[in-house]
Enzyme design. Structure first.
Site, PDB file in Angstrom:
ATOM      1  CE  LYS A   1      41.134  30.932 -22.577  1.00 16.98           C
ATOM      2  NZ  LYS A   1      40.090  29.900 -22.459  1.00 16.98           N
TER       3      LYS A   1
ATOM      4  CD  GLU B   1      39.359  31.477 -38.320  1.00 18.27           C
ATOM      5  OE1 GLU B   1      38.278  32.115 -38.388  1.00 18.27           O
ATOM      6  OE2 GLU B   1      39.446  30.281 -38.053  1.00 18.27           O
TER       7      GLU B   1
ATOM      8  CB  CYS C   1      34.467  31.054 -37.967  1.00 19.14           C
ATOM      9  SG  CYS C   1      35.813  29.951 -38.362  1.00 19.14           S
TER      10      CYS C   1
ATOM     11  CD  GLU D   1      30.104  34.060 -36.190  1.00 14.45           C
ATOM     12  OE1 GLU D   1      30.650  34.787 -35.348  1.00 14.45           O
ATOM     13  OE2 GLU D   1      30.719  33.251 -36.907  1.00 14.45           O
TER      14      GLU D   1
HETATM   15  P1  ADP Z   1      32.902  31.916 -28.643  1.00 12.46           P
HETATM   16  O1  ADP Z   1      31.768  32.881 -28.638  1.00 12.46           O
HETATM   17  O2  ADP Z   1      33.069  31.129 -29.867  1.00 12.46           O
HETATM   18  O3  ADP Z   1      33.034  31.123 -27.373  1.00 12.46           O
HETATM   19  P2  ADP Z   1      34.983  33.620 -27.722  1.00 12.46           P
HETATM   20  O4  ADP Z   1      35.672  34.661 -28.508  1.00 12.46           O
HETATM   21  O5  ADP Z   1      34.181  34.034 -26.546  1.00 12.46           O
HETATM   22  O6  ADP Z   1      34.157  32.831 -28.779  1.00 12.46           O
HETATM   23  O7  ADP Z   1      36.007  32.517 -27.206  1.00 12.46           O
HETATM   24  C1  ADP Z   1      37.094  32.057 -27.925  1.00 12.46           C
HETATM   25  C2  ADP Z   1      38.261  31.932 -26.970  1.00 12.46           C
HETATM   26  O8  ADP Z   1      38.560  33.221 -26.452  1.00 12.46           O
HETATM   27  C3  ADP Z   1      38.004  31.046 -25.752  1.00 12.46           C
HETATM   28  O9  ADP Z   1      39.181  30.340 -25.429  1.00 12.46           O
HETATM   29  C4  ADP Z   1      37.681  32.053 -24.677  1.00 12.46           C
HETATM   30  O10 ADP Z   1      37.957  31.587 -23.372  1.00 12.46           O
HETATM   31  C5  ADP Z   1      38.628  33.168 -25.042  1.00 12.46           C
HETATM   32  N1  ADP Z   1      38.245  34.480 -24.510  1.00 12.46           N
HETATM   33  C6  ADP Z   1      37.015  34.949 -24.208  1.00 12.46           C
HETATM   34  N2  ADP Z   1      37.085  36.205 -23.731  1.00 12.46           N
HETATM   35  C7  ADP Z   1      38.395  36.559 -23.728  1.00 12.46           C
HETATM   36  C8  ADP Z   1      39.125  37.742 -23.366  1.00 12.46           C
HETATM   37  N3  ADP Z   1      38.512  38.822 -22.889  1.00 12.46           N
HETATM   38  N4  ADP Z   1      40.447  37.734 -23.530  1.00 12.46           N
HETATM   39  C9  ADP Z   1      41.088  36.662 -24.028  1.00 12.46           C
HETATM   40  N5  ADP Z   1      40.474  35.518 -24.373  1.00 12.46           N
HETATM   41  C10 ADP Z   1      39.143  35.458 -24.229  1.00 12.46           C
END
Ligand code: ADP
Length: 497
Positions: free
Chosen positions: A190, A265, A299, A400
């Protein structure tokens, strides 16, 4: 799904047609028929509509990945998997400029940077190709009475749910599918909703390379829907996640249903320590680019810049001047050194921290405000920012930011800076600048972080492990350890008397 009308195509992949998802070797619309827009952060312009996957699509993709795993793929010979990875590497090499431009369009990084990831991207694929033929168990002597032979087999873990962020879509995708293909796993990936295009283009290249249907599936969609469904899915054996620590915590909770394996990560608030004896001419741009590269959206960015007090004012001023000298602009311009932030949401977050920093009493030496002159107003541009007079307890020194923002903090001696550098819940990267080999050794051991860069920052190689301590996550990417994350160990006993 509607087409996008654009006067001239900016990229061969952007033909105005909605982008579909790859499931079981077929390019499909979302079961719901929904799409979402992906935006060029330099201009605010819609680049493409993309199929919006949700739980139903994740189900279809996981089923396809399971079928593929149960089929001939997981028994494919190491040489077959190796040659597939090498073919993919050749295709990525042939299309590299196109892929780099797609990364730049979708998430904003300067083209010099995305093109500059060539060595790493190709190196990773070829490294994993090498790993495919290096997987082996062990023969282990045992002490049982009677005669038993005991040995271990390494087997692919199964269906891997890969969830990636937007800050380097091409390399992030390769970092997940490389070890999966090397080990004989199957993947449902995804991409981040902010930057799904390069992973989709890479999926086309996987098909062209001959990756069998169902082995690599790509389901774009939102984190709360598609991502959460993937993390919770009982048909997934392992989740490989890169993103924020808050989402990482949700992934662990979601994974509990079938106790799937998880590697994380996550984020950081990495210290970068500059001693007065360092080669300051090297340390100024080094410490600057430790944060300004990719507009701070890395990161392991070295955002807590600890500077020995006797050079503090001068050094902070020099890093600020260096930041001011960098050209901020549209990433497609080859002269651009700092591109936009990825999204309006990210812009709000970073400008929010700029305001917090000022309220907390930090002193901006450069940057500090969003750029809005001329065309900049359309995009999400924040210039390289250096805050001086930062105290350890300020939010800009603890949280962060994920923007081009350095918090410069003075220190007096080595013991003190070790304690303060470690006084964070994160532990991903760390840097130090010194000519004194004793200090370098001491800090390299004392800093609790997955990587320590001495007189450099952000050096990465496919063979060298990368990952976090503490709330920066667990598991390692790159290196032999990465491949192990995608393998199960089976012990086999044979009674021989
Ligand atoms: P950032 O703040 O860098 O966007 P996120 O952790 O929100 O970091 O996003 C990183 C990835 O995790 C993206 O692909 C996002 O769609 C996915 N993501 C965000 N929320 C969830 C969740 N509750 N469960 C699984 N994947 C998620």
């Amino acid at each position: 799904m509607n087409e996008i009308n654009r006067s001239s195509p900016v990229h061969p992949f952007l033909d105005g047609k909605p982008k579909r998802m790859l499931i079981d070797g077929k390019w499909l619309e979302a079961a719901s028929g929904k799409t979402f827009e992906t935006i060029n952060p330099a201009t605010g312009e819609v680049l493409a509509r993309v199929a919006e996957g949700d739980a139903e699509d994740v189900d279809r993709a996981v089923e396809a990945a399971r079928r593929a795993f149960n089929g001939p793929w997981s028994r494919a010979k190491p040489f077959e998997r190796q040659s597939l990875l090498l073919k993919l590497a050749d295709l990525v090499e042939r299309h590299f400029d196109e892929l780099a431009a797609l990364d730049t369009l979708d998430m904003g990084a300067p083209i010099s940077r995305t093109r500059g990831s060539r060595l790493r991207a190709l190196g990773m694929l070829r490294y994993y190709a090498g790993q495919a033929v290096s997987i082996h168990g062990e023969t282990i002597e045992n002490s049982l009475p009677g005669e038993y032979a005991s040995f271990t087999l390494k087997e692919p873990v199964g269906v891997v749910g890969a969830i990636i962020p937007w800050n380097g879509p091409l390399t992030a995708t390769i970092w997940k599918i490389g070890p999966a293909l090397a080990t004989g796993c199957t993947v449902v990936l995804k991409p981040a909703e902010e930057a799904p295009l390069t992973p989709l283009r890479l999926a086309e290249l996987c098909q062209e390379a001959g990756v069998p249907p169902g082995v690599v599936n790509v389901v774009p969609g939102y984190g709360e829907t598609a991502g959460a469904a993937l993390a919770a899915h009982r048909g997934v054996d392992k989740v490989a996640f890169t993103g924020s620590h808050l989402t990482g915590q949700k992934i662990i909770q979601a994974s509990a249903g079938n106790l799937k394996r998880v590697s994380l990560e996550l984020g950081g608030k990495s210290p970068d320590v500059v001693f007065a004896d360092a080669d300051l001419d090297a340390a100024v741009p080094g410490a600057g680019m430790a944060v300004f590269a990719n507009s701070g959206q890395i990161c392991s960015a070295g955002t807590r810049l600890f500077v020995e007090r006797k050079i503090y004012e001068e050094f902070a001023a020099r890093v600020a001047a260096y930041g001011k000298s960098l050209r901020v602009g549209d990433g497609l311009d080859p002269n651009t050194q700092v591109g936009p932030l990825v999204s309006a949401e990210q812009l709000d977050r970073v400008t929010g921290y700029l305001a917090i920093g000022r309220q907390e009493g930090a002193r901006p030496l450069s940057g500090g405000e969003r750029l809005t002159e001329g065309d900049m107003a359309r995009g999400y541009f924040v210039p390289p920012t250096v805050f001086a007079d930062v105290r350890d307890d300020m939010r800009i020194a603890q949280e962060e930011i994920f923007g081009p923002v350095i918090s410069a903090i003075p220190f007096d001696d080595i013991e003190e800076v070790i304690t303060r550098a470690n006084a964070t819940s994160f532990g991903l990267g760390s840097g130090l600048w010194t000519r004194d080999v004793s200090k370098a050794h001491k800090l390299a051991r004392a800093i609790r972080a997955g990587s320590v860069w001495i007189n450099c920052y952000q050096a990465m190689d496919p063979a060298v492990p990368f990952g976090g301590y503490k709330m920066s996550g667990y598991g390692r990417e790159s290196g032999k350890q990465h491949v192990e994350e995608y393998l199960n160990v089976k012990s086999v006993w044979i009674r021989t008397d």
